[in-house]
Design a protein around this motif. Structure first.
Motif, PDB file in Angstrom:
ATOM      1  N   UNK A  80       0.820  -1.212   0.000  1.00  0.00           N
ATOM      2  CA  UNK A  80       0.000   0.000   0.000  1.00  0.00           C
ATOM      3  C   UNK A  80       0.859   1.270   0.000  1.00  0.00           C
ATOM      4  N   UNK A  81       1.825   1.335   0.903  1.00  0.00           N
ATOM      5  CA  UNK A  81       2.628   2.548   1.060  1.00  0.00           C
ATOM      6  C   UNK A  81       3.865   2.576   0.175  1.00  0.00           C
ATOM      7  N   UNK A  82       4.318   1.419  -0.258  1.00  0.00           N
ATOM      8  CA  UNK A  82       5.588   1.332  -0.971  1.00  0.00           C
ATOM      9  C   UNK A  82       6.694   0.961   0.004  1.00  0.00           C
ATOM     10  N   UNK A  83       7.801   0.582  -0.527  1.00  0.00           N
ATOM     11  CA  UNK A  83       8.918   0.154   0.297  1.00  0.00           C
ATOM     12  C   UNK A  83       9.308  -1.262  -0.058  1.00  0.00           C
ATOM     13  N   UNK A  84      10.433  -1.695   0.476  1.00  0.00           N
ATOM     14  CA  UNK A  84      10.923  -3.029   0.207  1.00  0.00           C
ATOM     15  C   UNK A  84      11.325  -3.701   1.510  1.00  0.00           C
ATOM     16  N   UNK A  85      11.314  -5.007   1.503  1.00  0.00           N
ATOM     17  CA  UNK A  85      11.736  -5.777   2.659  1.00  0.00           C
ATOM     18  C   UNK A  85      12.494  -7.016   2.219  1.00  0.00           C
ATOM     19  N   UNK A  86      13.517  -7.370   2.974  1.00  0.00           N
ATOM     20  CA  UNK A  86      14.330  -8.527   2.653  1.00  0.00           C
ATOM     21  C   UNK A  86      14.582  -9.334   3.932  1.00  0.00           C
ATOM     22  N   UNK A  87      14.624 -10.638   3.782  1.00  0.00           N
ATOM     23  CA  UNK A  87      14.847 -11.553   4.905  1.00  0.00           C
ATOM     24  C   UNK A  87      16.171 -12.272   4.686  1.00  0.00           C
ATOM     25  N   UNK A  88      16.949 -12.392   5.749  1.00  0.00           N
ATOM     26  CA  UNK A  88      18.192 -13.163   5.683  1.00  0.00           C
ATOM     27  C   UNK A  88      18.394 -13.893   7.002  1.00  0.00           C
ATOM     28  N   UNK A  89      19.269 -14.866   6.982  1.00  0.00           N
ATOM     29  CA  UNK A  89      19.615 -15.571   8.214  1.00  0.00           C
ATOM     30  C   UNK A  89      20.604 -14.729   9.000  1.00  0.00           C
ATOM     31  N   UNK A  90      20.496 -14.788  10.309  1.00  0.00           N
ATOM     32  CA  UNK A  90      21.414 -14.055  11.190  1.00  0.00           C
ATOM     33  C   UNK A  90      21.935 -15.002  12.245  1.00  0.00           C
ATOM     34  N   UNK A  91      23.181 -14.845  12.546  1.00  0.00           N
ATOM     35  CA  UNK A  91      23.828 -15.691  13.543  1.00  0.00           C
ATOM     36  C   UNK A  91      24.488 -14.796  14.588  1.00  0.00           C
ATOM     37  N   UNK A  92      24.169 -14.981  15.874  1.00  0.00           N
ATOM     38  CA  UNK A  92      24.819 -14.157  16.900  1.00  0.00           C
ATOM     39  C   UNK A  92      26.328 -14.389  16.904  1.00  0.00           C
ATOM     40  N   UNK A  93      27.059 -13.379  17.302  1.00  0.00           N
ATOM     41  CA  UNK A  93      28.527 -13.504  17.387  1.00  0.00           C
ATOM     42  C   UNK A  93      28.920 -14.482  18.412  1.00  0.00           C
TER      43      UNK A  93
END
Length: 93
Positions: A80-93
């Motif tokens: 509706x508003x516009x914009x983008x989103x992306x998903x990735x894996x994350x690993x804590x340090x």
């Protein structure tokens, strides 16, 4: 852990942040006045100053089981508003 990066207009931050909360995510980071270039062109310094083209970058880290509720609440807003989103894996340090 999953990382969700959202780039959207600063004017639309409130409903997006509410959707993140409603999905059960415990927190997020917001960086305002981000500039760059995408498929629609570049955000110029003049647009950023006026607020007409100012974007925000929202970063969310969440458990994998929260990704679908988050995705379901954010997709309609981004459409509706516009914009983008992306998903990735994350690993804590």
């Amino acid at each position: 852990m999953k990382r969700v990066d959202l780039i959207l207009s600063e004017r639309e931050l409130d409903p997006v942040l509410q959707a993140i909360d409603q999905a059960g995510c415990s927190g997020y980071t917001v960086m305002r006045h981000v500039t760059g270039r995408g498929p629609r062109g570049a955000v110029s310094e003049n647009m950023e100053f006026s607020g007409l083209g100012a974007n925000a970058h929202v970063i969310v880290f969440c458990a994998p089981e929260l990704l679908e509720p988050l995705r379901s609440s954010l997709r309609p807003l981004l459409r509706y508003y516009g914009g983008v989103g992306f998903v990735s894996d994350a690993e804590p340090l």
